[in-house]
Design a protein around this motif. Structure first.
Motif, PDB file in Angstrom:
ATOM      1  N   ILE A 141     -59.358 -51.773 -26.399  1.00  0.00           N
ATOM      2  CA  ILE A 141     -61.231 -51.246 -26.114  1.00  0.00           C
ATOM      3  C   ILE A 141     -61.574 -51.264 -24.537  1.00  0.00           C
ATOM      4  O   ILE A 141     -63.341 -51.434 -24.496  1.00  0.00           O
ATOM      5  N   MET A 142     -60.876 -51.548 -23.553  1.00  0.00           N
ATOM      6  CA  MET A 142     -61.181 -51.847 -21.866  1.00  0.00           C
ATOM      7  C   MET A 142     -60.903 -50.619 -21.644  1.00  0.00           C
ATOM      8  O   MET A 142     -61.615 -50.790 -20.440  1.00  0.00           O
ATOM      9  N   GLU A 156     -66.752 -35.137 -32.614  1.00  0.00           N
ATOM     10  CA  GLU A 156     -65.794 -35.382 -31.789  1.00  0.00           C
ATOM     11  C   GLU A 156     -65.046 -36.547 -32.997  1.00  0.00           C
ATOM     12  O   GLU A 156     -64.896 -37.986 -31.383  1.00  0.00           O
ATOM     13  N   ALA A 157     -64.914 -37.440 -33.668  1.00  0.00           N
ATOM     14  CA  ALA A 157     -64.617 -38.695 -34.350  1.00  0.00           C
ATOM     15  C   ALA A 157     -62.899 -38.428 -34.227  1.00  0.00           C
ATOM     16  O   ALA A 157     -62.128 -37.771 -34.642  1.00  0.00           O
ATOM     17  N   GLY A 158     -62.640 -39.735 -33.809  1.00  0.00           N
ATOM     18  CA  GLY A 158     -61.036 -40.346 -34.178  1.00  0.00           C
ATOM     19  C   GLY A 158     -60.372 -40.792 -32.754  1.00  0.00           C
ATOM     20  O   GLY A 158     -59.327 -40.668 -32.750  1.00  0.00           O
ATOM     21  N   LEU A 159     -60.822 -40.208 -32.096  1.00  0.00           N
ATOM     22  CA  LEU A 159     -59.690 -40.125 -30.348  1.00  0.00           C
ATOM     23  C   LEU A 159     -59.950 -42.059 -30.352  1.00  0.00           C
ATOM     24  O   LEU A 159     -60.520 -42.685 -30.076  1.00  0.00           O
ATOM     25  N   ASP A 178     -68.631 -40.721 -27.668  1.00  0.00           N
ATOM     26  CA  ASP A 178     -68.406 -42.176 -27.740  1.00  0.00           C
ATOM     27  C   ASP A 178     -69.175 -42.843 -26.579  1.00  0.00           C
ATOM     28  O   ASP A 178     -68.221 -44.232 -26.249  1.00  0.00           O
ATOM     29  N   THR A 179     -70.155 -42.097 -26.377  1.00  0.00           N
ATOM     30  CA  THR A 179     -71.381 -43.411 -25.106  1.00  0.00           C
ATOM     31  C   THR A 179     -72.040 -44.047 -26.087  1.00  0.00           C
ATOM     32  O   THR A 179     -72.176 -43.933 -26.474  1.00  0.00           O
ATOM     33  N   THR A 180     -73.050 -44.640 -25.239  1.00  0.00           N
ATOM     34  CA  THR A 180     -73.730 -45.732 -25.449  1.00  0.00           C
ATOM     35  C   THR A 180     -74.822 -44.941 -26.344  1.00  0.00           C
ATOM     36  O   THR A 180     -75.734 -45.954 -27.838  1.00  0.00           O
ATOM     37  N   THR A 181     -75.478 -43.385 -26.246  1.00  0.00           N
ATOM     38  CA  THR A 181     -75.997 -42.839 -27.133  1.00  0.00           C
ATOM     39  C   THR A 181     -75.526 -42.598 -28.394  1.00  0.00           C
ATOM     40  O   THR A 181     -76.407 -43.324 -29.490  1.00  0.00           O
ATOM     41  N   THR A 182     -74.502 -42.462 -28.435  1.00  0.00           N
ATOM     42  CA  THR A 182     -74.506 -42.549 -29.220  1.00  0.00           C
ATOM     43  C   THR A 182     -73.885 -43.562 -30.540  1.00  0.00           C
ATOM     44  O   THR A 182     -73.892 -43.560 -31.976  1.00  0.00           O
ATOM     45  N   ARG A 195     -66.699 -45.546 -29.924  1.00  0.00           N
ATOM     46  CA  ARG A 195     -66.045 -45.247 -31.126  1.00  0.00           C
ATOM     47  C   ARG A 195     -65.328 -45.648 -31.953  1.00  0.00           C
ATOM     48  O   ARG A 195     -65.321 -45.378 -33.123  1.00  0.00           O
ATOM     49  N   GLN A 196     -64.663 -46.668 -32.051  1.00  0.00           N
ATOM     50  CA  GLN A 196     -63.932 -47.995 -32.905  1.00  0.00           C
ATOM     51  C   GLN A 196     -65.327 -48.398 -33.795  1.00  0.00           C
ATOM     52  O   GLN A 196     -64.664 -48.385 -34.628  1.00  0.00           O
TER      53      GLN A 196
END
Length: 362
Positions: free
Chosen positions: A122-123, A114-117, A92-96, A132-133
């Motif tokens: 969102i904050m 590692e999807a769906g966490l 869920d990083t900026t890279t991803t 990730r969303q």
């Protein structure tokens, strides 16, 4: 194309890269954004992974906007040059986030490890929950680490046949360097704490509250020792060395390589951390973990009783650590040695699904 940028991404993607290479019918192209520089390189060396394209984007003090804009420009050039059949990134990083966006702009399928966490805020954590969303909206293959993560995706309207429950690849990495003996629970009083802090939302006042709790615990618990590999972010590093650099029972260290960090977890009696990866690793190592966060996208360890959310309030931290140190029954219950995040075979499941997808879609 596999895109990594931070230390946790490298740890969790290393088993996937190695498995894809082992299959032999892929030519993995590894791209490093170097969102984290030294810590990323450290992990890649440990797993003997060579980088094909190093974007070297880390600069001191850059904002999220600056990193994002530089990353999409640099990564897009590599994507248009290499023309990969599929792009894969983790977490869920900026890279991803940017890897998924580059894939979408270039009409290339994106696979999300590692999807769906979810925390559904969102904050918090910021900006990871947003990342990730958004990534889920443009992903073709969703590799969910747990049943609950898969359920969240399905409830958001993600097609069921694109969701694959694999387990978490961090367990693959962990098991590659530990023995069964390493993963057994301890039968001794809880006195040795391993501490890690790095999350953006804990900078400033939350970190000061955590520091106050540590001072109080060190004063009231004369047998407590703290092993603290200090994250290089100046917000953490300057605070740690200013507040605890001269304390005889606080052992501040430079960031550890992955194998050494796993050894540090094994040597600890319990762990206090705001890390997502540690929440996954500690239960498998039979080490209780107290989580310095208000919310977690990894509820399985909490539900299983191997982790506790303690937040960043001073009183809560002091109370939880003291109870863990003195309540033998609680300690044994939390140190049961479970692995709600997988069996160490996630990478092989991911590689097999990627092979199936490529064979039927390319």
């Amino acid at each position: 194309m596999i895109v990594v940028g931070t230390r946790p991404e490298a740890i969790k993607m290393a088993p996937v890269i190695l498995e894809l290479k082992r299959l032999g019918n892929f030519s993995p192209c590894v791209v490093a954004t170097a969102q984290h520089r030294e810590m990323l390189d450290q992990v890649l060396r440990e797993f003997s992974i060579e980088v094909d394209h190093d974007l070297d984007l880390m600069t001191n003090g850059q904002t999220l906007s600056q990193l994002t804009s530089r990353c999409i420009s640099a990564l897009d050039k590599v994507v248009t040059t290499e023309k990969p059949h599929i792009i894969i990134a983790q977490g869920d990083t900026t890279t991803t986030f940017v890897a998924a966006l580059a894939a979408f702009y270039n009409r290339i399928p994106f696979a999300h490890v590692e999807a769906g966490l979810r925390t559904f805020d969102i904050m918090d954590p910021f900006p990871e929950e947003f990342n990730r969303q958004v990534v889920s909206k443009i992903t073709r293959l969703h590799f969910a680490p747990t049943d609950s993560a898969a359920r969240y995706l399905f409830n958001e309207g993600i097609p069921k046949d694109s969701i694959i429950v694999t387990g978490n690849t961090v367990i693959d990495a962990l098991m590659s360097i530990t023995t069964t003996h390493d993963r057994q629970r301890l039968d001794r009083p809880a006195r040795k704490m391993l501490l890690t802090i790095h999350r953006r939302e804990n900078f400033g006042e939350p970190l000061r509250r955590i520091g106050k709790a540590l001072h109080m615990l060190l004063a009231s618990e004369p047998e407590l020792t703290i092993n603290w590999p200090v994250h290089p972010n100046p917000n953490v590093k300057e605070f740690a060395w200013t507040e605890f650099g001269n304390h005889p029972r606080v052992h501040l260290k430079e960031p550890l390589g992955y194998a050494k960090f796993v050894s540090a977890m094994i040597e600890a009696d319990f762990i206090v951390s705001d890390s997502g990866g540690v929440q996954e690793e500690a239960p498998a190592l039979a080490r209780p973990v107290l989580v310095l966060r208000k919310e977690t996208e990894r509820p399985e360890a909490v539900v299983a009783g191997a982790a506790q959310l303690v937040g960043t309030e001073t009183e809560s931290i002091v109370k939880s650590v003291s109870e863990l140190m003195h309540n033998t029954a609680l300690y044994k219950e939390m140190a049961k040695g479970i692995s709600p995040y997988g069996d160490g075979k996630a990478a092989s499941r991911i590689a097999a699904k990627i092979a199936e997808f490529c064979n039927s879609n390319m």
